[in-house]
Scaffold this motif. Structure first.
Motif, short mmCIF file in Angstrom:
data_model
loop_
_atom_site.label_atom_id
_atom_site.label_comp_id
_atom_site.label_asym_id
_atom_site.label_seq_id
_atom_site.Cartn_x
_atom_site.Cartn_y
_atom_site.Cartn_z
N ARG A 1 0.87 -1.17 0.00
CA ARG A 1 0.00 0.00 0.00
C ARG A 1 0.90 1.22 0.00
N GLY B 1 -10.42 -3.44 0.17
CA GLY B 1 -9.52 -4.53 0.52
C GLY B 1 -10.16 -5.89 0.31
N MET C 1 -7.76 -1.64 5.51
CA MET C 1 -7.65 -2.23 4.18
C MET C 1 -6.77 -3.49 4.22
N ALA D 1 -12.68 1.59 2.79
CA ALA D 1 -11.35 0.96 2.77
C ALA D 1 -11.47 -0.55 2.94
N TYR D 2 -12.38 -0.97 3.83
CA TYR D 2 -12.58 -2.41 4.04
C TYR D 2 -13.16 -3.07 2.79
N SER E 1 -5.78 2.58 6.17
CA SER E 1 -4.89 1.69 5.41
C SER E 1 -4.69 0.37 6.14
#
Length: 334
Positions: free
Chosen positions: A10, A76, A100, A72-73, A97
């Motif tokens: 990332r 991911g 993620m 973000a989840y 992050s």
């Protein structure tokens, strides 16, 4: 763990930080030569990936489309459905992050400790103080593999081209404490124009057009000064930054880009600590700082002491101009 096959990195969210992460990507590739290395980049600065060290797959994260921690989840989780990763290196310090990383569900999720991140990472380390940002990233890998590695160079791929002896000038920065006040910018460019004959090229993004225009319009002598603010897309800007011998700039993302492309970068430091965030390649950079105020260096985005950043206002135009002249002479003699 067994030798990893698939690694996901990332990348940082800011232009300058993303440039500085090129050393980390190269270091990971050196440590895991048989692994595929994929990257996640924020939309808007993902164009830099075209100039990045070798990598495999790219995931572009749009923060507007995937807003907040739930976004973000979700992002991911979509990656997890495509591929299983052995290691996820998390370079940003944000909680999102780390969320993620958890959603990707890599076997090892590696990042620095901050706030609640440790519960989301399998390997969370303390960040050492006093390191340059490039070395902070590299040290994350050092701590994970428990081996001290040599930090690779910060480089962006630059197509071979004959450089012209022109001076690119960037007066802009995201933070007002790092941006040249308009009056100071005018004074510096006027002094520069009186003392050199080479072309001067002003640059800026679309949102910086008005500010650069304000400065350009009141210059005493516009002869051989080109205003390119808002007139280049990002790829064209990189080509421009890599085609000139000198860039005079504030502490900003473009400073890192130019330096990583091999352009000699003269950086006027206001806020920000050059020991932590200056362009990394010392061989083609010059740092100019006032160094006379008790508040230097600060890391505030606005000047809390003077309102207008006096650390930039009080810089000597003649010192700046002489530095440019010296670099131009050296380039001519190369």
């Amino acid at each position: 763990m067994n030798q990893p096959q698939h690694i996901l990195i990332r990348l940082p969210n800011w232009l300058g930080d993303m440039v500085m992460s090129t050393a980390f990507v190269k270091a990971v590739a050196q440590q895991y030569p048989n692994a595929t290395i994929d990257v996640i980049a924020k939309k808007g600065i993902d164009f830099l990936l075209e100039y990045f060290p070798k990598h495999h797959q790219r995931f572009i994260f749009n923060k507007e489309e995937y807003a907040g921690l739930t976004g973000a989840y979700k992002f991911g989780k979509q990656i997890r459905q495509q591929k299983k990763y052995d290691i996820f290196f998390c370079l940003p310090d944000s909680i999102s992050s780390a969320v993620m990383a958890k959603a990707v569900n890599a076997k090892k999720r590696v990042g620095y400790k901050k706030e609640l991140r440790s519960v989301l990472l399998t390997n969370a380390y303390a960040k050492k103080k006093g390191l340059h940002r490039v070395e902070e990233y590299a040290d994350l890998l050092n701590q994970f593999i428990n081996v001290e590695i040599k930090t690779p160079a910060v480089e962006l791929k630059n197509s071979p081209t004959e450089r012209k002896n022109a001076v690119i000038v960037n007066i802009n920065s995201e933070a007002s404490s790092r941006r040249l006040p308009a009056k100071k910018a005018v004074s510096i460019i006027n002094t520069l124009r009186k003392n050199i004959t080479e072309e001067i090229i002003l640059v800026g993004s679309n949102k910086e057009i008005a500010f650069v225009d304000e400065v350009f319009n009141v210059l005493e002598n516009k002869n051989n000064i080109t205003n390119q603010a808002g007139k280049t897309n990002l790829n064209q800007l990189l080509t421009l930054l890599g085609s000139c011998n000198v860039m005079l700039t504030t502490d900003s993302g473009p400073a890192h880009v130019a330096n990583a492309l091999g352009t000699h970068t003269i950086v006027l430091f206001g806020a920000g600590n050059e020991n932590n965030t200056a362009p990394y390649n010392k061989i083609n950079r010059s740092i100019i700082r006032l160094g006379q105020l008790a508040c230097e260096p600060c890391v505030n985005n606005i000047c809390k002491v003077y309102g207008t950043p006096e650390c930039l206002v009080r810089l000597d135009e003649n010192v700046i101009t002489q530095t440019v002249i010296n670099v131009l002479k050296n380039k001519t003699n190369d």
